[in-house]
Design a protein around this motif. Structure first.
Motif, PDB file in Angstrom:
ATOM      1  N   MET A  35      21.339  13.666  45.403  1.00  0.00           N
ATOM      2  CA  MET A  35      20.629  14.865  45.863  1.00  0.00           C
ATOM      3  C   MET A  35      19.174  14.907  45.421  1.00  0.00           C
ATOM      4  O   MET A  35      18.386  15.681  45.960  1.00  0.00           O
ATOM      5  N   LYS A  36      18.789  14.062  44.493  1.00  0.00           N
ATOM      6  CA  LYS A  36      17.377  14.020  44.087  1.00  0.00           C
ATOM      7  C   LYS A  36      16.496  13.533  45.246  1.00  0.00           C
ATOM      8  O   LYS A  36      15.319  13.850  45.316  1.00  0.00           O
ATOM      9  N   GLU A  37      17.083  12.787  46.190  1.00  0.00           N
ATOM     10  CA  GLU A  37      16.333  12.369  47.378  1.00  0.00           C
ATOM     11  C   GLU A  37      15.994  13.584  48.245  1.00  0.00           C
ATOM     12  O   GLU A  37      14.897  13.675  48.802  1.00  0.00           O
ATOM     13  N   VAL A  38      16.927  14.515  48.343  1.00  0.00           N
ATOM     14  CA  VAL A  38      16.667  15.756  49.080  1.00  0.00           C
ATOM     15  C   VAL A  38      15.578  16.551  48.360  1.00  0.00           C
ATOM     16  O   VAL A  38      14.655  17.058  48.988  1.00  0.00           O
ATOM     17  N   GLU A  39      15.678  16.636  47.054  1.00  0.00           N
ATOM     18  CA  GLU A  39      14.668  17.355  46.272  1.00  0.00           C
ATOM     19  C   GLU A  39      13.283  16.755  46.493  1.00  0.00           C
ATOM     20  O   GLU A  39      12.302  17.478  46.657  1.00  0.00           O
ATOM     21  N   ALA A  40      13.203  15.433  46.528  1.00  0.00           N
ATOM     22  CA  ALA A  40      11.920  14.764  46.770  1.00  0.00           C
ATOM     23  C   ALA A  40      11.386  15.092  48.167  1.00  0.00           C
ATOM     24  O   ALA A  40      10.183  15.320  48.341  1.00  0.00           O
ATOM     25  N   LEU A  41      12.268  15.142  49.154  1.00  0.00           N
ATOM     26  CA  LEU A  41      11.865  15.505  50.515  1.00  0.00           C
ATOM     27  C   LEU A  41      11.317  16.926  50.549  1.00  0.00           C
ATOM     28  O   LEU A  41      10.247  17.185  51.123  1.00  0.00           O
ATOM     29  N   LEU A  42      12.035  17.866  49.931  1.00  0.00           N
ATOM     30  CA  LEU A  42      11.583  19.256  49.908  1.00  0.00           C
ATOM     31  C   LEU A  42      10.264  19.391  49.152  1.00  0.00           C
ATOM     32  O   LEU A  42       9.399  20.175  49.554  1.00  0.00           O
ATOM     33  N   ASP A  43      10.111  18.623  48.102  1.00  0.00           N
ATOM     34  CA  ASP A  43       8.865  18.657  47.346  1.00  0.00           C
ATOM     35  C   ASP A  43       7.700  18.157  48.205  1.00  0.00           C
ATOM     36  O   ASP A  43       6.621  18.760  48.210  1.00  0.00           O
ATOM     37  N   THR A  44       7.921  17.090  48.936  1.00  0.00           N
ATOM     38  CA  THR A  44       6.891  16.560  49.834  1.00  0.00           C
ATOM     39  C   THR A  44       6.506  17.605  50.878  1.00  0.00           C
ATOM     40  O   THR A  44       5.313  17.823  51.146  1.00  0.00           O
ATOM     41  N   ILE A  45       7.491  18.264  51.452  1.00  0.00           N
ATOM     42  CA  ILE A  45       7.235  19.275  52.484  1.00  0.00           C
ATOM     43  C   ILE A  45       6.504  20.484  51.894  1.00  0.00           C
ATOM     44  O   ILE A  45       5.516  20.955  52.464  1.00  0.00           O
ATOM     45  N   ALA A  46       6.963  20.976  50.749  1.00  0.00           N
ATOM     46  CA  ALA A  46       6.330  22.149  50.139  1.00  0.00           C
ATOM     47  C   ALA A  46       4.885  21.859  49.758  1.00  0.00           C
ATOM     48  O   ALA A  46       3.987  22.674  50.001  1.00  0.00           O
ATOM     49  N   ARG A  47       4.634  20.701  49.191  1.00  0.00           N
ATOM     50  CA  ARG A  47       3.261  20.332  48.805  1.00  0.00           C
ATOM     51  C   ARG A  47       2.363  20.185  50.044  1.00  0.00           C
ATOM     52  O   ARG A  47       1.223  20.625  50.041  1.00  0.00           O
ATOM     53  N   ALA A  48       2.912  19.564  51.087  1.00  0.00           N
ATOM     54  CA  ALA A  48       2.135  19.394  52.312  1.00  0.00           C
ATOM     55  C   ALA A  48       1.777  20.754  52.914  1.00  0.00           C
ATOM     56  O   ALA A  48       0.692  20.946  53.456  1.00  0.00           O
ATOM     57  N   ALA A  49       2.694  21.708  52.799  1.00  0.00           N
ATOM     58  CA  ALA A  49       2.471  23.044  53.365  1.00  0.00           C
ATOM     59  C   ALA A  49       1.258  23.729  52.763  1.00  0.00           C
ATOM     60  O   ALA A  49       0.578  24.509  53.428  1.00  0.00           O
TER      61      ALA A  49
END
Length: 147
Positions: free
Chosen positions: A130-144
């Motif tokens: 699930m850390k891969e999902v966390e990394a994806l969400l982090d990428t999206i939130a930062r990009a936002a």
């Protein structure tokens, strides 16, 4: 009795701390609408589709009097839900019970205590796949928010 109250207070503090540690947040001076626009684009840029948008802030404000409260929790707050077929398959092949985490959510909120700041965040996930999902969400939130 005094010991019981102190124990209950300590337990409440620990629960609050644990809850705060279960999410990752970023704060920006950008207006809520700009962060929402950035989030929608960041999700789409990852090739993902927004499943739903929950207008949590509107619901809380609309029902405030109905539940006997006079507290405004958020000036604005939305939760965006979406999923990634590729990432979801990967994490559920690792453990089918990772289904409990799908779809994935990112929230954007403005608190009445800090009306000039917008917060964006998501829950943290357990160690492992699930850390891969966390990394994806982090990428999206930062990009936002342009980070």
């Amino acid at each position: 009795m005094k010991t019981l109250l102190m124990t209950a207070s300590l337990a409440a503090c620990i629960a609050t701390t644990a809850a705060a540690q279960d999410m990752i947040t970023y704060t920006t001076n950008q207006p809520f609408e700009d962060v929402i626009f950035g989030l929608e684009n960041a999700i789409i840029d990852q090739g993902l589709v927004i499943d739903s948008t929950s207008h949590v802030g509107d619901m809380l404000e609309r029902t405030r009097a109905d539940v006997g409260s006079d507290v405004t929790i958020f000036l604005k707050a939305d939760v965006y839900s979406f999923c990634s077929a590729a990432v979801s398959r990967k994490v559920m092949e690792a453990d089918p019970m990772n289904i409990v985490f799908c779809p994935y959510d990112i929230f954007v909120a403005v608190s009445p205590d800090t009306p000039d700041q917008t917060m964006i965040g998501f829950r943290s996930f357990p160690e492992g796949a699930m850390k891969e999902v966390e990394a994806l969400l982090d990428t999206i939130a930062r990009a936002a928010i342009g980070q």
